[in-house]
Design an enzyme around this catalytic site. Structure first.
Site, PDB file in Angstrom:
ATOM      1  N   THR A  99      -9.007 -13.654  -3.796  1.00  0.00           N
ATOM      2  CA  THR A  99     -10.219 -14.066  -3.103  1.00  0.00           C
ATOM      3  C   THR A  99     -10.798 -12.851  -2.391  1.00  0.00           C
ATOM      4  O   THR A  99     -10.073 -11.886  -2.101  1.00  0.00           O
ATOM      5  CB  THR A  99      -9.920 -15.150  -2.064  1.00  0.00           C
ATOM      6  OG1 THR A  99      -9.066 -14.600  -1.048  1.00  0.00           O
ATOM      7  CG2 THR A  99      -9.239 -16.351  -2.719  1.00  0.00           C
ATOM      8  N   TYR A 142       1.885   3.728  -6.444  1.00  0.00           N
ATOM      9  CA  TYR A 142       0.715   3.184  -7.114  1.00  0.00           C
ATOM     10  C   TYR A 142      -0.591   3.674  -6.501  1.00  0.00           C
ATOM     11  O   TYR A 142      -1.669   3.309  -6.966  1.00  0.00           O
ATOM     12  CB  TYR A 142       0.759   1.662  -7.221  1.00  0.00           C
ATOM     13  CG  TYR A 142       1.035   0.867  -5.960  1.00  0.00           C
ATOM     14  CD1 TYR A 142       0.207   0.940  -4.854  1.00  0.00           C
ATOM     15  CD2 TYR A 142       2.120  -0.005  -5.918  1.00  0.00           C
ATOM     16  CE1 TYR A 142       0.451   0.180  -3.724  1.00  0.00           C
ATOM     17  CE2 TYR A 142       2.370  -0.772  -4.786  1.00  0.00           C
ATOM     18  CZ  TYR A 142       1.531  -0.679  -3.691  1.00  0.00           C
ATOM     19  OH  TYR A 142       1.780  -1.439  -2.570  1.00  0.00           O
ATOM     20  N   LYS A 157      -4.040   2.284  -0.599  1.00  0.00           N
ATOM     21  CA  LYS A 157      -3.114   3.420  -0.511  1.00  0.00           C
ATOM     22  C   LYS A 157      -3.699   4.661  -1.176  1.00  0.00           C
ATOM     23  O   LYS A 157      -3.470   5.790  -0.708  1.00  0.00           O
ATOM     24  CB  LYS A 157      -1.781   3.052  -1.162  1.00  0.00           C
ATOM     25  CG  LYS A 157      -0.994   1.965  -0.459  1.00  0.00           C
ATOM     26  CD  LYS A 157      -0.431   2.403   0.871  1.00  0.00           C
ATOM     27  CE  LYS A 157       0.550   1.356   1.412  1.00  0.00           C
ATOM     28  NZ  LYS A 157       1.066   1.715   2.754  1.00  0.00           N
TER      29      LYS A 157
END
Length: 254
Positions: A99, A142, A157
């Site tokens: 969402t 990641y 990040k």
């Protein structure tokens, strides 16, 4: 005596870092949103005779709250020399199921929260003409790879990693400051790796995909953070150190 501010310092890696720095004689200020957890962490910190400890309740998403938290730390200990941006939020969710609120909540904590605390500290360094300060930002592999099912955290990040490198240049010139990052792998006892494993039901496979065959401990992250902030690492700037047992190098980490 030097002072460090650790956000998200009431549990996991944040608390381990707070304990390490206090053991080494620093004044330590931990901050977070949960008053009960802050109190529990303070009880542990107060068992250590060296240094002093302070807990400040605030939300990193609120810039004014970050400034007020910093002002309280300064009122207690004087200049703040170091910051660890450890506060984070994450959940596992396929991107199509996200969402807008889910996306924004993680971005606000991880990326905007890191900026808010960092910017407030930079203003303090500028006003007080403080040099040789240090900031450590917590990222993840990641940030430069794919983050399937954790798109908000991966995106945030990545932004934090770029902010780290950008300010390493800007504030290296301006303040002689060192801005670096740590990328932990799966961590024991923090709810991070184990919480993820609850969703994917493959905790042992994740462990096997770490070349060293185990998860990292919060204490190992704390040791690295202290070393990166130490005088021995005065020339370390703009770097991201992975402490993950080689996990991110594995082509099939999960």
């Amino acid at each position: 005596m030097k002072t460090i501010w650790i956000t998200g310092g009431s549990s996991g890696m944040g608390k381990a870092m707070a304990l390490k720095f206090k053991q080494e004689g620093w004044n330590v200020a931990i901050s977070g949103r949960n008053a009960e957890r802050l109190d529990e962490a303070m009880a542990e910190l107060n068992t250590i005779d060296t240094g002093q400890a302070l807990a400040v309740q605030h939300d990193v998403r609120d810039y004014d709250g970050c400034k007020q938290a910093l002002e309280r730390i300064i009122d207690s200990y004087g200049p703040v020399h170091a910051l660890v941006n450890n506060a984070a939020g994450n959940f596992v969710c396929p991107t199509l199921d996200l969402t807008p609120n889910g996306w924004t909540s993680v971005i606000d904590i991880v990326l905007n929260g890191t900026f808010n605390c960092t910017h407030a500290l930079g203003k303090h360094w500028e006003a007080e003409q403080i040099r040789d300060g240090s900031i450590i930002n917590m990222v993840a592999s990641y940030a430069w790879q794919a983050g399937a099912s954790v798109a908000p955290s991966a995106t945030a990040k990545a932004g934090v990693l770029n902010l780290t490198r950008t300010l390493a240049v800007e504030w290296g010139y301006q303040f002689g400051a060192r801005i670096n990052a740590i990328s932990p792998g799966p961590i024991e006892r923090t709810g991070g790796a184990d919480k993820l494993a609850v969703h994917v039901k493959e905790v042992e496979r994740i462990r096997r995909n770490v070349p060293l065959g185990r998860f990292c401990t919060p204490e190992e992250i704390a040791d690295l953070a202290f070393w990166m902030t130490s005088d021995e690492m005065r020339y370390l700037n703009g770097e991201c150190i992975s402490l993950d047992g080689g996990h991110w190098l594995n082509k099939h980490p999960f």
